[in-house]
Design a protein around this motif. Structure first.
Motif, PDB file in Angstrom:
ATOM      1  N   ALA A  82      -3.879  16.365  -3.970  1.00 36.43           N
ATOM      2  CA  ALA A  82      -3.583  14.929  -3.976  1.00 36.43           C
ATOM      3  C   ALA A  82      -2.392  14.611  -3.075  1.00 36.43           C
ATOM      4  CB  ALA A  82      -3.312  14.459  -5.403  1.00 36.43           C
ATOM      5  N   VAL A  83      -1.369  15.454  -3.111  1.00 39.67           N
ATOM      6  CA  VAL A  83      -0.202  15.260  -2.236  1.00 39.67           C
ATOM      7  C   VAL A  83      -0.633  15.329  -0.772  1.00 39.67           C
ATOM      8  CG1 VAL A  83       1.997  16.248  -1.476  1.00 39.67           C
ATOM      9  CG2 VAL A  83       1.462  16.117  -3.923  1.00 39.67           C
ATOM     10  N   LEU A  84      -1.411  16.340  -0.436  1.00 42.14           N
ATOM     11  CA  LEU A  84      -1.840  16.527   0.943  1.00 42.14           C
ATOM     12  C   LEU A  84      -2.727  15.382   1.425  1.00 42.14           C
ATOM     13  CD1 LEU A  84      -2.565  20.351   0.798  1.00 42.14           C
ATOM     14  CD2 LEU A  84      -0.667  19.242   1.996  1.00 42.14           C
ATOM     15  N   SER A  85      -3.523  14.811   0.540  1.00 40.74           N
ATOM     16  CA  SER A  85      -4.346  13.655   0.909  1.00 40.74           C
ATOM     17  C   SER A  85      -3.475  12.473   1.318  1.00 40.74           C
ATOM     18  CB  SER A  85      -5.254  13.255  -0.259  1.00 40.74           C
ATOM     19  OG  SER A  85      -6.258  14.218  -0.482  1.00 40.74           O
ATOM     20  N   ARG A  86      -2.433  12.220   0.542  1.00 46.72           N
ATOM     21  CA  ARG A  86      -1.511  11.128   0.869  1.00 46.72           C
ATOM     22  C   ARG A  86      -0.840  11.378   2.211  1.00 46.72           C
ATOM     23  NH1 ARG A  86      -1.178   6.405  -2.520  1.00 46.72           N
ATOM     24  NH2 ARG A  86      -1.536   7.024  -4.678  1.00 46.72           N
ATOM     25  N   LEU A  87      -0.372  12.603   2.396  1.00 52.12           N
ATOM     26  CA  LEU A  87       0.337  12.928   3.630  1.00 52.12           C
ATOM     27  C   LEU A  87      -0.592  12.796   4.836  1.00 52.12           C
ATOM     28  CD1 LEU A  87       2.455  13.893   1.599  1.00 52.12           C
ATOM     29  CD2 LEU A  87       2.742  15.970   2.961  1.00 52.12           C
ATOM     30  N   ALA A  88      -1.813  13.276   4.697  1.00 55.98           N
ATOM     31  CA  ALA A  88      -2.761  13.227   5.812  1.00 55.98           C
ATOM     32  C   ALA A  88      -3.076  11.785   6.209  1.00 55.98           C
ATOM     33  CB  ALA A  88      -4.052  13.967   5.453  1.00 55.98           C
ATOM     34  N   PHE A  92       9.200   0.010  13.987  1.00 47.82           N
ATOM     35  CA  PHE A  92       8.296   1.112  13.670  1.00 47.82           C
ATOM     36  C   PHE A  92       9.056   2.329  13.188  1.00 47.82           C
ATOM     37  CE2 PHE A  92       6.744   5.243  15.097  1.00 47.82           C
ATOM     38  CZ  PHE A  92       5.606   5.352  14.314  1.00 47.82           C
ATOM     39  N   THR A  93      10.109   2.725  13.923  1.00 47.10           N
ATOM     40  CA  THR A  93      10.742   4.005  13.623  1.00 47.10           C
ATOM     41  C   THR A  93      11.357   4.042  12.225  1.00 47.10           C
ATOM     42  OG1 THR A  93      12.763   3.335  14.805  1.00 47.10           O
ATOM     43  CG2 THR A  93      11.146   4.632  16.032  1.00 47.10           C
ATOM     44  N   VAL A  94      11.887   2.921  11.761  1.00 44.53           N
ATOM     45  CA  VAL A  94      12.464   2.961  10.409  1.00 44.53           C
ATOM     46  C   VAL A  94      11.367   3.085   9.350  1.00 44.53           C
ATOM     47  CG1 VAL A  94      14.623   1.802  10.980  1.00 44.53           C
ATOM     48  CG2 VAL A  94      12.650   0.427  10.310  1.00 44.53           C
ATOM     49  N   ARG A  95      10.219   2.443   9.571  1.00 39.34           N
ATOM     50  CA  ARG A  95       9.106   2.598   8.628  1.00 39.34           C
ATOM     51  C   ARG A  95       8.549   4.020   8.690  1.00 39.34           C
ATOM     52  NH1 ARG A  95       4.902  -0.474   6.317  1.00 39.34           N
ATOM     53  NH2 ARG A  95       6.411  -2.179   6.193  1.00 39.34           N
ATOM     54  N   TRP A  96       8.395   4.519   9.893  1.00 38.46           N
ATOM     55  CA  TRP A  96       7.905   5.887  10.084  1.00 38.46           C
ATOM     56  C   TRP A  96       8.852   6.886   9.423  1.00 38.46           C
ATOM     57  CZ3 TRP A  96      10.830   9.285  13.168  1.00 38.46           C
ATOM     58  CH2 TRP A  96      10.258  10.537  13.394  1.00 38.46           C
ATOM     59  N   ALA A  97      10.165   6.688   9.606  1.00 38.11           N
ATOM     60  CA  ALA A  97      11.140   7.608   9.025  1.00 38.11           C
ATOM     61  C   ALA A  97      11.081   7.579   7.503  1.00 38.11           C
ATOM     62  CB  ALA A  97      12.550   7.266   9.510  1.00 38.11           C
ATOM     63  N   LEU A  98      10.926   6.398   6.925  1.00 38.32           N
ATOM     64  CA  LEU A  98      10.810   6.287   5.467  1.00 38.32           C
ATOM     65  C   LEU A  98       9.605   7.073   4.973  1.00 38.32           C
ATOM     66  CD1 LEU A  98      11.487   5.087   2.690  1.00 38.32           C
ATOM     67  CD2 LEU A  98      10.154   3.061   3.339  1.00 38.32           C
ATOM     68  N   ARG A 133       0.817  -1.217   0.000  1.00 40.28           N
ATOM     69  CA  ARG A 133       0.000   0.000   0.000  1.00 40.28           C
ATOM     70  C   ARG A 133       0.851   1.268   0.000  1.00 40.28           C
ATOM     71  NH1 ARG A 133      -4.249  -0.360   4.763  1.00 40.28           N
ATOM     72  NH2 ARG A 133      -4.705   1.703   3.918  1.00 40.28           N
ATOM     73  N   ALA A 134       2.162   1.117  -0.035  1.00 43.26           N
ATOM     74  CA  ALA A 134       3.051   2.274  -0.024  1.00 43.26           C
ATOM     75  C   ALA A 134       2.940   3.046  -1.335  1.00 43.26           C
ATOM     76  CB  ALA A 134       4.487   1.824   0.210  1.00 43.26           C
ATOM     77  N   TRP A 135       3.300   4.308  -1.287  1.00 45.83           N
ATOM     78  CA  TRP A 135       3.303   5.139  -2.486  1.00 45.83           C
ATOM     79  C   TRP A 135       4.678   5.780  -2.630  1.00 45.83           C
ATOM     80  CZ3 TRP A 135       4.006  10.472  -1.711  1.00 45.83           C
ATOM     81  CH2 TRP A 135       3.854  10.919  -0.392  1.00 45.83           C
ATOM     82  N   ASP A 136       4.995   6.180  -3.839  1.00 43.27           N
ATOM     83  CA  ASP A 136       6.297   6.794  -4.050  1.00 43.27           C
ATOM     84  C   ASP A 136       6.136   8.125  -4.755  1.00 43.27           C
ATOM     85  OD1 ASP A 136       7.104   6.469  -7.133  1.00 43.27           O
ATOM     86  OD2 ASP A 136       6.037   4.667  -6.493  1.00 43.27           O
ATOM     87  N   VAL A 137       7.103   8.982  -4.541  1.00 39.31           N
ATOM     88  CA  VAL A 137       7.046  10.344  -5.059  1.00 39.31           C
ATOM     89  C   VAL A 137       7.050  10.369  -6.580  1.00 39.31           C
ATOM     90  CG1 VAL A 137       8.300  12.540  -5.140  1.00 39.31           C
ATOM     91  CG2 VAL A 137       8.130  11.275  -2.977  1.00 39.31           C
ATOM     92  N   GLU A 138       7.790   9.489  -7.188  1.00 40.35           N
ATOM     93  CA  GLU A 138       7.993   9.539  -8.631  1.00 40.35           C
ATOM     94  C   GLU A 138       6.728   9.232  -9.434  1.00 40.35           C
ATOM     95  OE1 GLU A 138      11.522  10.033  -6.768  1.00 40.35           O
ATOM     96  OE2 GLU A 138      10.251   8.262  -6.472  1.00 40.35           O
ATOM     97  N   THR A 139       5.901   8.310  -8.951  1.00 41.61           N
ATOM     98  CA  THR A 139       4.782   7.843  -9.775  1.00 41.61           C
ATOM     99  C   THR A 139       3.393   8.137  -9.210  1.00 41.61           C
ATOM    100  OG1 THR A 139       4.786   5.640  -8.723  1.00 41.61           O
ATOM    101  CG2 THR A 139       6.220   5.955 -10.643  1.00 41.61           C
ATOM    102  N   ALA A 164       8.679  14.698   2.895  1.00 37.77           N
ATOM    103  CA  ALA A 164       9.588  15.807   2.619  1.00 37.77           C
ATOM    104  C   ALA A 164       9.914  15.876   1.129  1.00 37.77           C
ATOM    105  CB  ALA A 164      10.869  15.657   3.447  1.00 37.77           C
ATOM    106  N   ARG A 165      10.178  14.732   0.539  1.00 41.08           N
ATOM    107  CA  ARG A 165      10.517  14.687  -0.881  1.00 41.08           C
ATOM    108  C   ARG A 165       9.313  15.091  -1.748  1.00 41.08           C
ATOM    109  NH1 ARG A 165      11.462   9.953  -3.007  1.00 41.08           N
ATOM    110  NH2 ARG A 165      12.603  10.892  -4.745  1.00 41.08           N
ATOM    111  N   ALA A 166       8.122  14.680  -1.350  1.00 43.63           N
ATOM    112  CA  ALA A 166       6.928  15.021  -2.126  1.00 43.63           C
ATOM    113  C   ALA A 166       6.662  16.516  -2.110  1.00 43.63           C
ATOM    114  CB  ALA A 166       5.718  14.265  -1.589  1.00 43.63           C
TER     115      ALA A 166
END
Length: 289
Positions: A185-191, A104-110, A37-43, A116-118
């Motif tokens: 759309a970016v803000l929806s993902r972040l929220a 948790f923290t490594v997943r949260w940090a990712l 269910r992860a998303w990436d900045v590029e696509t 930040a990148r988005a």
């Protein structure tokens, strides 16, 4: 001028959440956040359609502000590395607890680094900033130290609980007034990500309340009494900028306190007097805003 970080007091197994409880909280978060269910900045977004001219000056300022906040991720992650280390500074029981939390923290940090990148990518794609210029501007704040000098481990999670919920609510509010569908759309993902991060912090705080009871009430109260959002003490012009973005979209971190009250009520069958006083204190804090 940068301030020196105070000495790090590493929490020990005596006051940490029992490892099985932390493990259950981490497992629950990861089960609700599968990699598929992860998303990436590029696509994830149609960057070619991003256009800052669809935004008001205030909305552009809000995007710039939250980019600074999200981009300070190395400082936030370092806090968990220093206070919950996974090395020889701690005994085995403490290490085992911290190693579970580390999942948790490594997943949260990712995910936070993706935020930040988005936001930076949006600024570039929308014509708000050149990549090299933005990179240098973010470095000015990024090099400054960040710390949460708390004495009890529950405080790190209580702080993040308020911060994550407040951030989620602001992103949702900014999305509703955004003139650019790409930014929305970016803000929806972040929220959505911030909502999941909040749920983890809420789960951990609830487990502390169930296992340690009144012993964690005063530490949680201290967090609320001295709460400031990240970078409030280090970013030049922070408060003036924060007031400006609050005019752009509804923002009030005390809105998260109502969620903390619900966590308290779910965690305990009957409130004790210290818990009642904490709830009254939260209500007074909200009434003052």
């Amino acid at each position: 001028m940068t301030r020196e970080l105070p000495g790090t007091e590493i929490p020990t197994a005596a006051i940490l959440l029992p490892t099985d409880e932390m493990c259950a909280a981490v497992d629950g978060f990861l089960a609700a956040s599968p990699a598929a269910r992860a998303w990436d900045v590029e696509t994830a977004f149609d960057w070619d359609r991003a256009a800052a001219d669809r935004l008001t000056e205030g909305q552009r300022s809000a995007v710039q502000f939250v980019t600074y906040i999200e981009d300070h991720l190395p400082g936030y992650f370092d806090v968990y590395q220093r206070y919950f280390p996974v090395d020889g500074r701690v005994d085995q029981d403490t290490f085992v607890h911290n190693r579970e939390l580390y999942h948790f923290t490594v997943r949260w940090a990712l995910e936070e680094d993706t935020h930040a990148r988005a936001l930076a990518r949006y600024q570039q794609a929308a014509g708000m900033a050149e990549r090299s210029t933005l990179r240098d501007e973010l470095a000015v704040e990024g090099r400054k130290p960040f710390d949460l000098p708390y004495r009890h481990p529950v405080q790190f999670f209580a702080y993040a609980l308020v911060q994550e919920k407040a951030t989620q609510l602001y992103y949702q509010s900014l999305r509703e007034v955004s003139g650019d569908p790409v930014l929305a759309a970016v803000l929806s993902r972040l929220a959505r990500d911030e909502a999941r991060h909040f749920s983890f912090m809420a789960d951990v705080v609830g487990r502390y309340l169930r296992t340690q009871g009144d012993a964690v009430v005063e530490p949680i109260r201290e967090v609320v009494a001295g709460f400031r959002m990240p970078l409030a003490d280090t970013m030049r012009g922070y408060w003036r900028w924060a007031l400006r973005i609050a005019d752009v979209a509804d923002y009030d971190h005390t809105a998260a306190y109502a969620h903390l009250v619900r966590i308290i009520d779910r965690a305990v069958d009957t409130r004790t007097e210290p818990l009642d006083e904490l709830v009254r204190f939260l209500d007074r804090c909200r009434a003052l805003t």
